[in-house]
Scaffold this active site. Structure first.
Site, PDB file in Angstrom:
ATOM      1  N   GLY A 265     -82.028  43.810  -6.102  1.00 50.77           N
ATOM      2  CA  GLY A 265     -81.411  44.542  -7.121  1.00 50.77           C
ATOM      3  C   GLY A 265     -79.899  43.915  -7.138  1.00 50.77           C
ATOM      4  O   GLY A 265     -79.725  43.484  -6.285  1.00 50.77           O
TER       5      GLY A 265
ATOM      6  N   LYS B 106     -85.093  44.291 -15.448  1.00 51.24           N
ATOM      7  CA  LYS B 106     -86.539  44.054 -15.007  1.00 51.24           C
ATOM      8  C   LYS B 106     -87.564  44.120 -16.238  1.00 51.24           C
ATOM      9  O   LYS B 106     -87.241  44.661 -17.165  1.00 51.24           O
ATOM     10  CB  LYS B 106     -86.863  45.211 -13.951  1.00 51.24           C
ATOM     11  CG  LYS B 106     -88.373  45.310 -13.553  1.00 51.24           C
ATOM     12  CD  LYS B 106     -88.732  44.008 -12.641  1.00 51.24           C
ATOM     13  CE  LYS B 106     -87.859  43.646 -11.693  1.00 51.24           C
ATOM     14  NZ  LYS B 106     -87.948  42.173 -11.193  1.00 51.24           N
TER      15      LYS B 106
ATOM     16  N   ASP C 116     -79.191  43.449 -14.735  1.00 47.84           N
ATOM     17  CA  ASP C 116     -79.064  42.181 -13.996  1.00 47.84           C
ATOM     18  C   ASP C 116     -78.153  41.353 -14.496  1.00 47.84           C
ATOM     19  O   ASP C 116     -77.462  40.845 -13.626  1.00 47.84           O
ATOM     20  CB  ASP C 116     -80.458  41.594 -13.613  1.00 47.84           C
ATOM     21  CG  ASP C 116     -80.940  42.356 -12.656  1.00 47.84           C
ATOM     22  OD1 ASP C 116     -81.952  43.088 -12.925  1.00 47.84           O
ATOM     23  OD2 ASP C 116     -81.293  41.790 -11.328  1.00 47.84           O
TER      24      ASP C 116
ATOM     25  N   ARG D  58     -81.742  33.158  -6.484  1.00 48.65           N
ATOM     26  CA  ARG D  58     -82.688  33.952  -7.694  1.00 48.65           C
ATOM     27  C   ARG D  58     -81.376  33.779  -8.822  1.00 48.65           C
ATOM     28  O   ARG D  58     -80.308  33.891  -8.726  1.00 48.65           O
ATOM     29  CB  ARG D  58     -82.769  35.425  -7.298  1.00 48.65           C
ATOM     30  CG  ARG D  58     -83.715  35.691  -6.332  1.00 48.65           C
ATOM     31  CD  ARG D  58     -84.136  37.201  -6.335  1.00 48.65           C
ATOM     32  NE  ARG D  58     -84.910  37.603  -7.398  1.00 48.65           N
ATOM     33  CZ  ARG D  58     -85.278  38.985  -7.698  1.00 48.65           C
ATOM     34  NH1 ARG D  58     -84.648  39.660  -6.875  1.00 48.65           N
ATOM     35  NH2 ARG D  58     -85.836  39.230  -8.843  1.00 48.65           N
TER      36      ARG D  58
END
Ligand code: MRU
Length: 348
Positions: A46, A248, A237, A88
């Site tokens: 998240g 997502k 994000d 990430r």
């Protein structure tokens, strides 16, 4: 409210989100390498939570270094930040928090000892954590005004307490509407491949007594077509300067469906998720994850061995499909570019 990341007396503990909902397991992070691994394997995930854990990870890593000068510590801090940044690529909060921590370290270099610098980093990480919590709670308050009483809202993935400092963004709005007595229902998409909706959103909402119905991703159109959804609300994000939103995988599909059915599509995110350096969503790096996340569910194969797989973890929703961005500094509508700039400049 559940808190996914805890810093207490120099100890960093996270909830292992890969074990939910069957087990609520807390893991203590031994060092920054373990933090990097937890991010990569999505024990913590998240966008806002990634910023917070990266900040604490850097503070934890710095704390473990035997340096003889602040200069030496600073070099190590930059190396750790580089390693955490390589985990990430999509959520900008991760990079934003690391850059802020590095800047804090640089400005503290000549102001004290090695131990002072380490303490400064811990304090800065705690500030990032607290600011995130305040921002998310404010998002909840502002967003709840947009939710019609007695209706059903649809959410995707998990933008709840688990994905943040503990208040949630999209789920923060839902919680605030629920607490405010709006008597709402939630449709939660399961969110393949990693099932954040089924595992985490359903878990959080049930825990808090908020009525939730779980559906597979492919059922969303069915319920929108029947007129059973009054709003779609998701997190983000990374938001580009023009208001394009990376979130997502599957979010883009939902935004098009919402537009087709005249249903508002809301994105709830703190301003730390905005990346003004990127003019549009085309420039947002999209994480590609391993094929086993698609071919397997909980370790069980659901596809023939050797099948070719694509696994982009996020997609980009063009701003034309976004009804409003719900930030802690206000609810923004088109023209996003000007309004985003205005709120960012206002308080920076
Ligand atoms: O891959 P994940 O689980 O980290 O993806 C999370 C999302 O896409 C969330 O919607 C987003 O980070 C917002 S969380 C408040």
């Amino acid at each position: 409210m559940i808190k996914p990341i805890l810093w207490q007396d120099g100890h960093l503990t996270i909830i292992d989100q890969t074990r939910l909902p069957s087990e609520l397991v807390y893991l203590e992070m031994a060092d920054h390498r373990m933090v990097g691994d937890a991010i990569r394997t999505m024990k913590v995930r998240g966008a806002p939570a990634l910023g917070i854990i990266a900040a604490y990870g850097l503070a934890l890593g710095a704390g473990g270094i035997q340096a003889t000068s602040t200069d030496q510590l600073l070099t190590e801090v930059d190396a750790i930040a580089g390693a955490l940044a390589a985990t990430r690529p999509t959520a900008v909060n991760l990079f934003q928090a690391l850059e802020r921590m590095q800047a804090t370290a640089r400005s503290a270099r000549d102001k004290g000892t090695v131990e002072d610098l380490k303490a400064t980093l811990v304090a800065e990480a705690q500030r990032i954590d607290e600011e995130n919590l305040d921002a998310d709670c404010r998002i909840g308050e502002l967003g709840a005004e947009l939710i019609e009483a007695g209706t059903t809202v649809l959410t995707h993935c998990n933008a709840g307490a688990l994905a943040t400092a503990g208040c949630g963004t999209a789920l923060g709005v839902i919680r605030a509407a629920h607490i405010g007595g709006r008597n709402i229902q939630v449709l939660a998409t399961e969110t393949r491949p990693l099932l954040q909706g089924a595992r985490l959103t359903a878990y959080e909402l049930m825990r808090e007594g908020i009525p939730v119905t779980l559906i597979t991703d492919s059922m969303a159109g069915f319920f929108l077509h029947r007129g059973e959804v009054s709003a779609v609300i998701v997190g983000a994000d990374r938001i580009a300067a023009n208001g394009d939103v990376a979130n997502k995988i599957g979010t883009y599909t939902l935004s098009v469906l919402a537009a087709e059915h005249g249903v508002p599509f809301y994105v709830a995110a703190p301003t730390t998720t905005v990346d003004m350096k990127l003019a549009s969503g085309d420039e947002i790096p999209i994480e590609e994850r391993g094929p086993e996340e698609v071919t397997h569910i909980k370790g069980v194969a659901v596809a023939p061995e050797g099948v070719k797989v694509a696994n982009p973890a996020f997609d980009v929703t063009p701003h034309m499909y976004v009804t409003a961005l719900i930030t802690e500094r206000g609810v923004l509508r088109e023209p996003f570019h000007d309004r985003i700039r205005k709120i960012l400049i206002r308080e920076d």
